[in-house]
Design a protein around this motif. Sequence first.
Motif, PDB file in Angstrom:
ATOM      1  N   UNK A 153      65.975  41.683 -59.866  1.00 18.60           N
ATOM      2  CA  UNK A 153      66.983  40.626 -59.837  1.00 18.60           C
ATOM      3  C   UNK A 153      68.325  41.160 -59.362  1.00 18.60           C
ATOM      4  N   UNK A 154      68.720  42.301 -59.904  1.00 14.64           N
ATOM      5  CA  UNK A 154      70.018  42.883 -59.545  1.00 14.64           C
ATOM      6  C   UNK A 154      70.050  43.292 -58.073  1.00 14.64           C
ATOM      7  N   UNK A 166      64.404  52.969 -72.082  1.00 11.72           N
ATOM      8  CA  UNK A 166      64.303  51.829 -72.990  1.00 11.72           C
ATOM      9  C   UNK A 166      63.930  52.272 -74.392  1.00 11.72           C
ATOM     10  N   UNK A 170      70.394  49.158 -62.277  1.00 13.66           N
ATOM     11  CA  UNK A 170      70.010  49.026 -60.858  1.00 13.66           C
ATOM     12  C   UNK A 170      71.246  48.941 -59.976  1.00 13.66           C
ATOM     13  N   UNK A 171      72.280  48.233 -60.443  1.00 16.82           N
ATOM     14  CA  UNK A 171      73.511  48.120 -59.656  1.00 16.82           C
ATOM     15  C   UNK A 171      74.215  49.470 -59.535  1.00 16.82           C
ATOM     16  N   UNK A 221      68.130  44.098 -73.580  1.00 16.59           N
ATOM     17  CA  UNK A 221      67.010  44.316 -72.663  1.00 16.59           C
ATOM     18  C   UNK A 221      67.148  43.444 -71.417  1.00 16.59           C
ATOM     19  N   UNK A 222      67.883  42.356 -71.554  1.00 18.87           N
ATOM     20  CA  UNK A 222      68.032  41.407 -70.443  1.00 18.87           C
ATOM     21  C   UNK A 222      69.057  41.909 -69.426  1.00 18.87           C
ATOM     22  N   UNK A 247      61.916  46.718 -67.589  1.00 19.41           N
ATOM     23  CA  UNK A 247      63.098  46.907 -66.730  1.00 19.41           C
ATOM     24  C   UNK A 247      62.936  46.328 -65.326  1.00 19.41           C
ATOM     25  N   UNK A 300      69.081  46.591 -67.707  1.00 17.89           N
ATOM     26  CA  UNK A 300      68.406  47.085 -66.489  1.00 17.89           C
ATOM     27  C   UNK A 300      69.102  46.613 -65.215  1.00 17.89           C
ATOM     28  N   UNK A 301      69.719  45.429 -65.268  1.00 16.99           N
ATOM     29  CA  UNK A 301      70.464  44.943 -64.092  1.00 16.99           C
ATOM     30  C   UNK A 301      71.634  45.878 -63.817  1.00 16.99           C
ATOM     31  N   UNK A 333      66.747  53.946 -66.075  1.00 11.70           N
ATOM     32  CA  UNK A 333      67.152  53.584 -67.427  1.00 11.70           C
ATOM     33  C   UNK A 333      66.108  54.043 -68.420  1.00 11.70           C
ATOM     34  N   UNK A 342      67.697  35.671 -63.117  1.00 12.86           N
ATOM     35  CA  UNK A 342      66.486  36.077 -63.824  1.00 12.86           C
ATOM     36  C   UNK A 342      66.265  35.277 -65.097  1.00 12.86           C
ATOM     37  N   UNK A 402      73.073  38.026 -65.401  1.00 14.58           N
ATOM     38  CA  UNK A 402      73.609  38.179 -64.050  1.00 14.58           C
ATOM     39  C   UNK A 402      75.085  38.580 -64.119  1.00 14.58           C
ATOM     40  N   UNK A 451      64.249  42.777 -64.137  1.00 13.68           N
ATOM     41  CA  UNK A 451      65.704  42.702 -64.183  1.00 13.68           C
ATOM     42  C   UNK A 451      66.310  43.510 -63.031  1.00 13.68           C
ATOM     43  N   UNK A 452      65.743  44.685 -62.761  1.00 19.19           N
ATOM     44  CA  UNK A 452      66.271  45.529 -61.676  1.00 19.19           C
ATOM     45  C   UNK A 452      66.070  44.846 -60.323  1.00 19.19           C
TER      46      UNK A 452
END
Lengths: 249, 309
Positions: A132-133, B112, B104-105, B96-97, A126, B100-101, B110, A139, B71, A129-130
């Motif tokens: 990146x966000x 998994x 976080x936003x 999985x890609x 994770x 997590x983004x 999270x 990413x 993204x 990716x986190x």
Amino acid sequence: MKVLVAVKRVIDYNVKVRVKPDNSDVDLANVKMAMNPFCEIAVEEAVRLKEKGVATEVVVVSIGPKVAQEQIRTALALGADRGILIETEEKLESLTVAKLLKGVVDKEQPQLVLMGKQSIDSDNNQTGQMLGALTGMAQGTFASEITIDGDKANVVREVDGGLRTVALNLPAVVTADLRLNEPRYASLPNIMKAKRKPLDVTTPADLGVEVKSTQSLVKVAPPAEREAGIKVASVSELVEKLKTEAKVL
Amino acid sequence: MAILVIAEHDNAALNGATLNTVAAAKAIGGDIDVLVAGSGCSAVAEAAAKVDGVAKVLVADHDAYSHQLAENVGELVAELGKNYSHILAPATTAGKDYLPRAAALLDVNMLSEVIAVEDADTFARPIYAGNAIATVKSADAIKVMTVRGTAFDAVAAEGGSATVETVDVVKDAGTSAFVSEELAQSDRPDLTAADVVISGGRGMQNGDNFEMLYKVADKLGAAVGASRAAVDAGFVPNDMQVGQTGKIVAPNLYIAVGISGAIQHLAGMKDSKVIVAINKDEEAPIFQVADYGLVADLFEAVPELENAL
């Protein structure tokens, strides 16, 4: 180009993991610790980028207790230039780790952040990716090949069913999969040299990040054991059993 | 409670992993909506609307989502997910890609590869390469998780009649672009969806010898996999890898050929219903998990097996 590599101290991958008898967690007392294998691949890639003249500086960062300096020294022995330890005794969750790394990214302004795709302890997959966000960076996860081309990184990713190539604007985060490279061993002279390389120690508070936890561990149990079955003497007996006993043919 | 499930698809067809993820959503309980983010993906939306237990299908159809770039999809999921108590995606390389983004936003943690639902806040997931199972309680306002498909029986693909709603949210970060894709072409079933899997290990000695396994696979309608040792030795490509660092499979029948049974491989196949091991080393750990073990030279046993089928 400056490259930031994040590494994690985890149980050595050769150690057999045992669950504590009270099922509160796995038993990490007196076990051998090492750099997470995927992180080692990320370090190797960064060092190779430097050897190719693409990267100018490789900065390695780790988060953890004081002894995590060992893993930073390992990365320095492999060829990284300097280290940063964000020292904390607390067990951190991915979001906090990503926030701490964002603090380092804001300060260091790397063009590329390399990390392992997951750690072999929590198996979260994770943090990259986190990060990146939180930073707005593109990413490339599960990378098996990285090519820097001007202000872009072309990353070949290992996806279900094959390979996928993406072009990322730099700065970007790339997470390493197993086949990105085969990490080298540190030579004795390089291990000695690594001891004199700079290593700064900072804290979550210095980076303005509040450490908070939202996930609590209720219990940890060993996986259900599978019992060994029978040995068959021949292929014909096997086929017979699969047809009449297991009924899967 | 309302649950958002993110559909896995290739713009043309709904991937089966979505059905297992809907099953996990059902185990949590509540209204289940499915998000189809793609480009020219109306057929996928129609298929998703028929899935048993789905209340509403949200369709975000735009070029920005055509290749599931993390993204863009991550931002879309975070935006739409705000109104839900749970957000679930299959634990595929795509899920999985981007997931997590999104987490976080939304400023949440999270989970998994969830393998069991205890209650709406508590979930089980493997850690340490499957050597331990952690039960975790989440205090996050929105529970975000990927779901391991093999742990949940798929819901029916037909029988539902969800409403389909178009979503006009376009998130195009413009920071990444799809370049190309090399997907392995095969007439055989997908490893993670196959009823029967036959895998080869280091004992196969080289890539050419996998031809023996393909012949058996063709008779059984099976998928062919490999251990990490066989992949690392360069016998076969990585997308065939079964194990903790490869694909997790749980077919009705798993046949391990020339595989010693390293922990990392067992983690990827030990939930198979019936396990067969063929290995000349009778001490090989694979025999400790096999229902039927055959101590034999695989170069004799495998052709014999092919003829016996």
